[in-house]
Design an enzyme around this catalytic site. Structure first.
Site: not given
Ligand code: NAD
Length: 371
Positions: A143, A194, A227, A251, A255
């Protein structure tokens, strides 16, 4: 005698001041019944500050936030300020606080109170008793990474690009928070990246492992690809204790974990900065995950529990008052077990209680617990 526990309270807009009032009642209760007092200072942020001062956060309030031990935040925003230019919007006040306090560690607990297990999107047996903590790196990663932009290639086609980037020290500081949190909980940390396809993930894994080996040998560390973590969160969420991950994966995963628990009105959060090497003090801001809920503001319908639980996190992480934090959380659990619900968590057909009735119910449970 002045208290050495300095708090800046920024209720903000919409339901922010309404839910904050219920925390003030708990603070008063603690003063009277537990002889714990706070040096509380109020400030304006968001739309309230725009109306009063023409800016979403004044320099004075920013300076106050840097000087106190912890900031307790409500929520900001609302239709009244929606048409302002981006740099003037209420949310900029919160972003400035996060940036100037350098709050790099975002803690989002996902706790399922037994009484609300039915409200989860997952089967009650998968989530009943769930208590996990997602720790998201908040100031680095894709970001913020450079270069970024949208460019036009020689062919005329446009290309959008962002850069995922983490230095060793950025990884190390959030990893240390993760190990420390795990040490105060069940002693297990899952580091998520990852590393199979991203170099930044390879470095992340190496640094976290090295810090675990050298500084926190008693914490059980494992690594997981993001994942797989998403899959495990909905398959068997109770396998986790603390998850530490970067800004982007955090993020999404936080959620996802939040939805295991049911309602937005129940979710607290904390954002922590670096530890001052001389005082040991960390910058800290505590806030509910929800926004200012303009659709129900001013109607006494808001669920104050996310703000109340954010205050419990403040007690635990800024003041090491674990016993008091436990008591507040237990009071919340008992009220829910007694069947009392605000509208957002009420069962179909159930008569909901108001914001202040929920506050009163918490105080009455606290009285019982302290008796
Ligand atoms: P929201 O979280 O304010 O509301 C989403 C939905 O959840 C609404 O239907 C609302 O009534 C309900 N809800 C939220 N909190 C609740 C509570 N405590 N009790 C009962 N119901 C609750 O999100 P939104 O509607 O997308 O945004 C509204 C405003 O809040 C916008 O201006 C947005 O920019 C701002 N916002 C601020 C923050 C913050 O201050 N940190 C976070 C998110 C959104």
């Amino acid at each position: 005698m002045a208290s050495n526990k300095k708090l800046l309270v920024l209720p903000g807009d919409g339901i922010g001041p309404e839910v904050m009032n219920e925390v003030r009642r708990i603070v008063d209760w603690m003063d009277k019944r537990r002889h714990v007092s706070f040096d509380m200072q109020d400030g304006l942020c968001g739309g309230a500050a725009i109306d009063a001062h023409g800016t979403p956060l004044t320099d004075e309030t920013m300076a106050d936030a840097l000087a106190v031990d912890a900031v307790l935040f409500g929520s900001v925003g609302g239709p009244k300020w929606d048409d302002l230019p981006f740099a003037m919007k209420p949310e900029r006040g919160l972003l400035r606080l996060r940036k100037e306090m350098d709050l790099f560690a975002n803690l989002r607990p996902a706790i399922v109170f037994d009484a609300l297990a039915d409200a989860s999107a997952l089967k009650p047996e998968l989530v009943a008793g769930l208590d996990i903590m997602i720790l998201r790196e908040l100031t680095g990663g894709i970001y913020f990474g450079e270069p970024r932009g949208i460019e036009t290639l020689p062919s005329g086609e446009r290309r959008g690009f962002n850069t995922q980037s983490y230095t060793e020290s950025e990884i190390a500081r959030v990893a240390r928070v993760g190990f420390e949190l795990a040490g105060k909980r069940q002693g297990r940390l899952t580091s998520v990246e990852k590393a199979n396809v991203m170099e930044s993930g390879v470095l992340w894994r190496e640094v976290v492992q090295q810090i675990g080996d050298t500084e926190f040998p008693n914490i059980k560390l494992n690594h997981m690809y993001a994942d797989n973590c998403a899959m495990q969160l909905v398959r068997a969420p109770k396998q986790f204790d603390v998850i530490v991950t970067d800004n982007l994966f955090g993020d999404i995963l936080s959620d996802c974990a939040a939805m295991l628990t049911g309602s937005l009105g129940m979710l607290p959060s904390a954002s922590l900065g670096a530890e001052d090497p001389t005082t040991g003090r960390r910058m800290a801001l505590y806030e509910p995950v929800h926004g200012s809920a303009p659709d129900i503001a001013g109607q006494g319908k808001a669920n104050p529990l996310a703000e109340v639980l954010s205050f419990a996190m403040l007690l635990r992480y800024s003041f090491d008052m674990g016993e008091d934090a436990d008591m507040v959380e237990k009071a919340v659990a008992n009220v829910l077990a007694s069947g009392k619900r605000t509208g957002d968590i009420a069962a179909p057909g159930q008569q909901p209680i108001s914001t202040s009735e929920m506050g009163a119910a918490i105080l009455s449970e606290l009285d019982k617990l302290a008796a």
